[in-house]
Design an enzyme around this catalytic site. Structure first.
Site, PDB file in Angstrom:
ATOM      1  N   MET A  30      35.986  52.156  39.871  1.00 42.23           N
ATOM      2  CA  MET A  30      36.488  51.675  41.163  1.00 42.23           C
ATOM      3  C   MET A  30      37.978  51.982  41.290  1.00 42.23           C
ATOM      4  O   MET A  30      38.677  51.390  42.119  1.00 42.23           O
ATOM      5  CB  MET A  30      36.217  50.177  41.304  1.00 42.23           C
ATOM      6  CG  MET A  30      34.719  49.882  41.280  1.00 42.23           C
ATOM      7  SD  MET A  30      34.268  48.339  42.063  1.00 42.23           S
ATOM      8  CE  MET A  30      35.078  47.171  41.010  1.00 42.23           C
ATOM      9  N   GLY A  31      38.480  52.894  40.451  1.00 46.33           N
ATOM     10  CA  GLY A  31      39.871  53.306  40.552  1.00 46.33           C
ATOM     11  C   GLY A  31      40.830  52.317  39.911  1.00 46.33           C
ATOM     12  O   GLY A  31      40.417  51.482  39.112  1.00 46.33           O
ATOM     13  N   HIS A  37      39.567  53.219  31.233  1.00 44.59           N
ATOM     14  CA  HIS A  37      38.839  54.270  31.964  1.00 44.59           C
ATOM     15  C   HIS A  37      39.039  55.634  31.281  1.00 44.59           C
ATOM     16  O   HIS A  37      38.107  56.421  31.156  1.00 44.59           O
ATOM     17  CB  HIS A  37      39.372  54.387  33.403  1.00 44.59           C
ATOM     18  CG  HIS A  37      39.154  53.175  34.251  1.00 44.59           C
ATOM     19  ND1 HIS A  37      40.194  52.417  34.746  1.00 44.59           N
ATOM     20  CD2 HIS A  37      38.030  52.592  34.724  1.00 44.59           C
ATOM     21  CE1 HIS A  37      39.716  51.428  35.481  1.00 44.59           C
ATOM     22  NE2 HIS A  37      38.409  51.501  35.486  1.00 44.59           N
ATOM     23  N   GLY A 149      31.654  51.002  30.099  1.00 41.70           N
ATOM     24  CA  GLY A 149      32.406  50.231  29.118  1.00 41.70           C
ATOM     25  C   GLY A 149      31.685  48.959  28.693  1.00 41.70           C
ATOM     26  O   GLY A 149      31.121  48.243  29.524  1.00 41.70           O
ATOM     27  N   ARG A 189      42.140  44.488  37.351  1.00 39.13           N
ATOM     28  CA  ARG A 189      42.543  43.209  37.947  1.00 39.13           C
ATOM     29  C   ARG A 189      43.754  42.598  37.227  1.00 39.13           C
ATOM     30  O   ARG A 189      44.404  41.722  37.787  1.00 39.13           O
ATOM     31  CB  ARG A 189      41.382  42.211  37.944  1.00 39.13           C
ATOM     32  CG  ARG A 189      40.294  42.542  38.970  1.00 39.13           C
ATOM     33  CD  ARG A 189      39.235  41.455  39.018  1.00 39.13           C
ATOM     34  NE  ARG A 189      38.211  41.706  40.028  1.00 39.13           N
ATOM     35  CZ  ARG A 189      37.107  42.432  39.829  1.00 39.13           C
ATOM     36  NH1 ARG A 189      36.892  43.004  38.660  1.00 39.13           N
ATOM     37  NH2 ARG A 189      36.230  42.600  40.803  1.00 39.13           N
TER      38      ARG A 189
HETATM   39  P1  AMP Z   1      35.688  49.557  36.959  1.00 38.73           P
HETATM   40  O1  AMP Z   1      36.643  50.541  37.557  1.00 38.73           O
HETATM   41  O2  AMP Z   1      36.300  48.250  36.619  1.00 38.73           O
HETATM   42  O3  AMP Z   1      34.397  49.467  37.733  1.00 38.73           O
HETATM   43  O4  AMP Z   1      35.286  50.167  35.555  1.00 38.73           O
HETATM   44  C1  AMP Z   1      34.733  51.451  35.447  1.00 38.73           C
HETATM   45  C2  AMP Z   1      34.194  51.621  34.047  1.00 38.73           C
HETATM   46  O5  AMP Z   1      35.241  51.445  33.107  1.00 38.73           O
HETATM   47  C3  AMP Z   1      33.128  50.554  33.707  1.00 38.73           C
HETATM   48  O6  AMP Z   1      32.081  51.190  32.991  1.00 38.73           O
HETATM   49  C4  AMP Z   1      33.889  49.583  32.864  1.00 38.73           C
HETATM   50  O7  AMP Z   1      33.079  48.880  31.940  1.00 38.73           O
HETATM   51  C5  AMP Z   1      34.853  50.508  32.129  1.00 38.73           C
HETATM   52  N1  AMP Z   1      36.013  49.739  31.642  1.00 38.73           N
HETATM   53  C6  AMP Z   1      36.741  48.830  32.342  1.00 38.73           C
HETATM   54  N2  AMP Z   1      37.682  48.279  31.542  1.00 38.73           N
HETATM   55  C7  AMP Z   1      37.537  48.851  30.318  1.00 38.73           C
HETATM   56  C8  AMP Z   1      38.202  48.698  29.064  1.00 38.73           C
HETATM   57  N3  AMP Z   1      39.197  47.840  28.895  1.00 38.73           N
HETATM   58  N4  AMP Z   1      37.782  49.452  28.012  1.00 38.73           N
HETATM   59  C9  AMP Z   1      36.751  50.328  28.160  1.00 38.73           C
HETATM   60  N5  AMP Z   1      36.089  50.526  29.313  1.00 38.73           N
HETATM   61  C10 AMP Z   1      36.467  49.801  30.380  1.00 38.73           C
END
Ligand code: AMP
Length: 284
Positions: A30-31, A37, A149, A189
């Site tokens: 989600m950027g 990421h 993740g 966040r």
């Molecule tokens: P999001 O942008 O929050 O939807 O996350 C995109 C992807 O990045 C998802 O698969 C999350 O689980 C992964 N992700 C988010 N935070 C972390 C982190 N601290 N370590 C590893 N992967 C992450």
């Protein structure tokens, strides 16, 4: 890196890559990209000929409208990071590309028990939204390997279920959680936390670590209550602190000393909701 905002031209390029025998690794996000990421993109880079990242803040997975409105957007910086990490393709779709018929009559998915506990319980409709967007993205990209993740442990289980339900032949690769030096799990966040909240936020990983260290066979409730109390003392409003079977996420109020365990927590600091989890190896 080539940037696509529409499905059709993206699919033409992906089709061409597939015909050339190039494997495709996909990292949906989600950027507001951070090192977490980037670690998924690195894993994808190591194992595939082509790496595609998507950035889409999916409206249907936000049960709280203000969380959606305040979701951080740092697109220029994201693009720079993606170029540095040798990402080949960026998919940055319009909402109408993902949901051409609108968002009101989307399918629902039989994810069952997973929707009734933890994130499913505290964020009604969230995992249906995750399935809606992931189903569409997976059909568009047709990746060989999908990288997600462990930070979003339950989400990984939901997507695994989605892959089974839809019989999409993409393999899910779950990557470890990247943390700040004090232990706080990296998250988009986190940028919404004030400096004082940021200092308090570390408590969430500390209590999970304590649970991992102190877990003994038998009842788990006092361990969880202590953790919850510590979070409240640090200014959190707690949704849950839980122990669950790591394979199926069944909640455990008693541990037999053998079951694979994961400890998970979700709590608010002000308006910002943080989640984290740790796998506990029974061999400790
Ligand atoms: P999001 O942008 O929050 O939807 O996350 C995109 C992807 O990045 C998802 O698969 C999350 O689980 C992964 N992700 C988010 N935070 C972390 C982190 N601290 N370590 C590893 N992967 C992450």
């Amino acid at each position: 890196m080539i940037l696509f905002k529409q499905v059709e031209p993206l699919q033409q390029v992906l089709d061409k890559f597939r015909q050339e025998g190039r494997s495709i690794g996909f990292v949906p996000t989600m950027g507001a990209l951070h090192q977490g990421h980037l670690s998924l993109l690195e894993a994808a880079r190591e194992e595939n000929d082509t790496v595609i990242c998507s950035i889409f803040v999916n409206p249907t997975q936000f049960n709280d409208p203000s969380d959606f409105e305040k979701y951080p957007i740092t697109l220029e910086k994201d693009i720079e990071l993606l170029i540095q990490s040798n990402t080949n393709l960026l998919f940055l779709p319009y909402v109408s590309e993902i949901y051409p018929n609108g968002t009101s009559n989307l399918p629902s998915y039989a994810i069952g028990f997973l929707e009734t506990i933890l994130e499913g319980k505290y964020r009604p409709g969230h995992f249906q939204g995750v399935c809606q967007v992931m189903h569409r993205l997976l059909e568009i990209v047709k990746a060989d390997i999908l990288y997600m993740g462990q930070k979003d442990y339950q989400q990984c289980m939901v997507v695994k279920r989605l892959l089974e339900l839809t019989r999409i032949p993409t393999h899910l690769h779950t990557c470890p959680t990247l943390r700040e030096t004090d232990g706080l799990a990296m998250s988009s966040r986190n940028t919404r936390l004030s400096p004082i909240q940021r200092a308090q936020a570390v408590t969430i990983s500390q209590v999970l670590k304590e649970i991992s260290k102190n877990l003994q066979p038998g009842l788990t409730s006092s361990l969880l209550q202590t953790a919850e109390q510590k979070l409240e003392n640090a200014g959190f409003k707690v949704d849950y602190v839980a122990l669950a079977n790591a394979d199926n996420l069944e909640l455990l109020d008693r541990w037999d000393g053998q079951q694979p365990v994961v400890t998970l927590a979700a709590a608010y600091l002000g308006e910002v909701r943080l989640i984290d989890n740790m796998l506990i190896h029974s061999g400790k």
